[in-house]
Design a protein around this motif. Structure first.
Motif, mmCIF file in Angstrom:
data_model
loop_
_atom_site.group_PDB
_atom_site.id
_atom_site.type_symbol
_atom_site.label_atom_id
_atom_site.label_comp_id
_atom_site.label_asym_id
_atom_site.label_seq_id
_atom_site.Cartn_x
_atom_site.Cartn_y
_atom_site.Cartn_z
ATOM 1 N N LEU A 171 0.764 -1.264 0.019
ATOM 2 C CA LEU A 171 -0.128 0.062 0.077
ATOM 3 C C LEU A 171 0.807 1.375 0.049
ATOM 4 O O LEU A 171 1.997 1.270 0.630
ATOM 5 C CB LEU A 171 -0.910 0.115 1.272
ATOM 6 N N GLU A 228 -9.119 12.249 2.833
ATOM 7 C CA GLU A 228 -8.429 11.367 1.820
ATOM 8 C C GLU A 228 -7.704 10.182 2.823
ATOM 9 O O GLU A 228 -7.900 8.989 2.450
ATOM 10 C CB GLU A 228 -7.604 12.268 0.898
ATOM 11 N N ALA A 233 -10.146 7.832 4.654
ATOM 12 C CA ALA A 233 -10.520 6.800 3.639
ATOM 13 C C ALA A 233 -9.496 5.873 3.585
ATOM 14 O O ALA A 233 -9.803 4.376 3.656
ATOM 15 C CB ALA A 233 -10.958 7.392 2.232
ATOM 16 N N TRP A 234 -8.300 6.136 3.525
ATOM 17 C CA TRP A 234 -7.234 5.352 3.240
ATOM 18 C C TRP A 234 -6.986 4.388 4.477
ATOM 19 O O TRP A 234 -6.757 3.200 4.386
ATOM 20 C CB TRP A 234 -5.935 5.909 2.924
ATOM 21 N N GLN A 246 -9.066 3.525 6.670
ATOM 22 C CA GLN A 246 -10.301 2.568 6.885
ATOM 23 C C GLN A 246 -10.078 1.571 5.942
ATOM 24 O O GLN A 246 -10.353 0.425 6.089
ATOM 25 C CB GLN A 246 -11.486 3.334 6.605
ATOM 26 N N MET A 247 -9.271 1.925 4.619
ATOM 27 C CA MET A 247 -9.095 0.834 3.557
ATOM 28 C C MET A 247 -7.968 0.051 4.459
ATOM 29 O O MET A 247 -7.904 -1.242 3.952
ATOM 30 C CB MET A 247 -8.809 1.299 2.444
ATOM 31 N N LEU A 248 -6.936 0.553 5.095
ATOM 32 C CA LEU A 248 -5.958 -0.431 5.625
ATOM 33 C C LEU A 248 -6.709 -1.281 6.884
ATOM 34 O O LEU A 248 -6.159 -2.395 6.698
ATOM 35 C CB LEU A 248 -5.039 0.541 6.336
ATOM 36 N N TRP A 249 -7.632 -0.799 7.437
ATOM 37 C CA TRP A 249 -8.264 -1.585 8.399
ATOM 38 C C TRP A 249 -8.799 -2.981 7.825
ATOM 39 O O TRP A 249 -8.878 -3.947 8.138
ATOM 40 C CB TRP A 249 -9.111 -0.902 9.227
ATOM 41 N N LYS A 250 -9.529 -2.698 6.670
ATOM 42 C CA LYS A 250 -10.048 -3.833 5.948
ATOM 43 C C LYS A 250 -9.154 -4.811 5.511
ATOM 44 O O LYS A 250 -9.414 -6.066 5.542
ATOM 45 C CB LYS A 250 -10.855 -3.080 4.825
ATOM 46 N N GLU A 251 -7.922 -4.034 5.031
ATOM 47 C CA GLU A 251 -6.901 -5.165 4.819
ATOM 48 C C GLU A 251 -6.477 -5.963 5.730
ATOM 49 O O GLU A 251 -6.081 -7.209 5.755
ATOM 50 C CB GLU A 251 -5.866 -4.199 4.058
ATOM 51 N N GLU A 297 -9.001 -8.559 6.702
ATOM 52 C CA GLU A 297 -8.874 -9.526 5.806
ATOM 53 C C GLU A 297 -7.625 -10.528 6.085
ATOM 54 O O GLU A 297 -8.001 -11.693 6.090
ATOM 55 C CB GLU A 297 -9.141 -9.219 4.400
#
Length: 445
Positions: free
Chosen positions: A381, A395, A398-399, A401-406, A409
């Motif tokens: 990332l 911005e 949002a990034w 939050q995307m890191l947390w989803k990664e 997973e």
């Protein structure tokens, strides 16, 4: 300290003597009661935390799991009061102001209205907080009992879920819609029944039903954050992730696991006192500085722990931190510099196998990142530039939050032994999203 000449002296003395006989983790500890000719002194445990009222006013409706966790603790301490002596002790003023949250542990305070069952029914005057006081508290001809406190617990549930004070005129069907399921709506409706005989008969029954709605995590989900070299921003990313999770409604602990002592400096600059867990509060986050390996504190119960472990040390991945028990992180992050002069990512980190995410920090869009080969292409990332980890901007938010989803997973592979943690965290995310939608609807004219 209360003057003996004060009108509230007798009430103060009665409350102090009552509390001195009680011993429960969710009650403040009374160490001593002293008196001299003019004053009476109460030596009480110092409590550091926010009331439910201030918590909800700041965050809005709480998430499903947070509400259930607090409600079950409230039931536990009220059940203790109802069985602590020869006859039940009724609190009679369960409201958001009188309940503190001290590092995810409920503390019930203000026993000014509390009394034993017989004395409570003999009182000539009754007091209560509108919305939380049961109907029988407004009529001295009606008898008070344990179900009076159960009504107040229902009011607290309503408040935590909706961020508004309960309305006795709201139909039961509407109450049910405000909860997350039919069963949860049934529980809330049964607590707020105007007629005592139609409510729960005991707090134990209510507690058992609430227990059925929650799965308790067996351990904390640990996220270890390393830097590939000094100055790449591992601490910055760790604090930003912790702050973002708190805004998403996920309680977590940021833990400094290396001897930079940056967090001790932050603690000193904010003049923040630490508690028995070695934790202090900063910008809405729970922070535990590095105290050295010999320091010992009480064990915390945060479901997520973000451990800032400093520079990656050639493959020697130590547990460290509050885990302190040899626990292995569910996910490890390596923060590498994205400038031309930065060293490439450590091969020893990449060769360790699963559950690893590589982050390039301080990068410019014109710089070509040196991505590792193979499976790492999907877990590599680029972090946006943001100066304040506690207020990163839209911005960067949002990034993160995307890191947390990664992370969520990636942790699925290793966390097969702790599925309760992942399911609970996912429900927090879903509940937080529902809470935000509800708040947006309320804000529309």
């Amino acid at each position: 300290m209360v003057a003996k000449s004060s009108l509230c002296y007798e009430a103060f003395r009665k409350e102090a003597l009552l509390l001195k006989e009680l011993h429960h983790p969710c009650l403040p500890v009374i160490y001593d009661i002293e008196e001299d000719e003019a004053y009476s002194y109460l030596v009480e445990e110092y409590l550091q935390g926010d009331s439910l009222e201030s918590l909800v006013s700041r965050q809005g409706p709480l998430t499903r799991c947070t509400v259930l966790r607090y409600a079950i603790q409230i039931c536990g301490v009220v059940k203790y009061l109802h069985s602590a002596g020869t006859e039940p002790i009724l609190h009679l003023d369960l409201q958001p102001k009188n309940i503190l949250v001290c590092h995810e542990t409920i503390k019930l305070v203000d026993f000014g209205q509390a009394d034993r069952l017989t004395e409570a029914n003999q009182a000539r005057q009754r007091f209560g907080t509108v919305g939380f006081a049961a109907p029988e508290q407004y009529d001295c001809t009606k008898r008070l009992d344990e179900r009076t406190d159960i009504y107040a617990i229902g009011g607290l549930l309503f408040y935590l879920v909706t961020a508004s004070y309960p309305d006795i005129e709201v139909p039961p069907a509407v109450l049910g819609q405000k909860m997350w399921s039919r069963e949860a709506g049934r529980i809330l409706t049964a607590c707020l029944e105007p007629l005592q005989e139609e409510r729960y008969g005991s707090v134990s029954q209510l507690e058992e039903d609430l227990e059925q709605l929650i799965e308790r995590p067996v351990s904390s989900l640990i996220v270890a954050v390393y830097g590939s070299e000094p100055g790449t921003g591992a601490t910055h990313i760790s604090l930003a992730l912790s702050a973002c999770l708190w805004r998403m409604g996920i309680p977590n602990l940021y833990e400094e696991c290396h001897s930079s002592f940056h967090m001790r400096k932050l603690q000193e600059s904010r003049r923040a006192g630490m508690d028995d867990f070695g934790i202090f509060q900063a910008f809405g986050c729970a922070v535990k500085p590095y105290y050295g390996r010999q320091a010992r504190f009480l064990q915390h119960h945060y479901p997520v722990v973000i451990q800032d472990r400093g520079v990656w040390d050639d493959g020697r991945e130590e547990s460290g931190g509050s885990a302190g028990d040899g626990s292995t992180p569910a996910v490890s992050l390596l923060v590498a510099g994205g400038k031309w002069w930065n060293c490439p990512p450590k091969e020893t980190f990449l060769e360790m196998g699963e559950n690893r995410i590589l982050i390039y920090n301080f990068t410019d869009r014109g710089i070509q990142m040196r991505r590792p080969e193979g499976r790492w292409r999907s877990r590599c990332l680029r972090a946006p530039l943001f100066s304040n980890p506690f207020r990163p901007g839209h911005e960067a938010e949002a990034w993160i939050q995307m890191l947390w989803k990664e992370i969520e997973e990636e942790s699925g592979g290793m966390a097969r032994g702790k599925p309760c943690v992942l399911r609970k965290i996912r429900r927090w995310l879903e509940s937080a999203a529902c809470g935000r939608k509800q708040r947006k609807k309320k804000e529309k004219p």
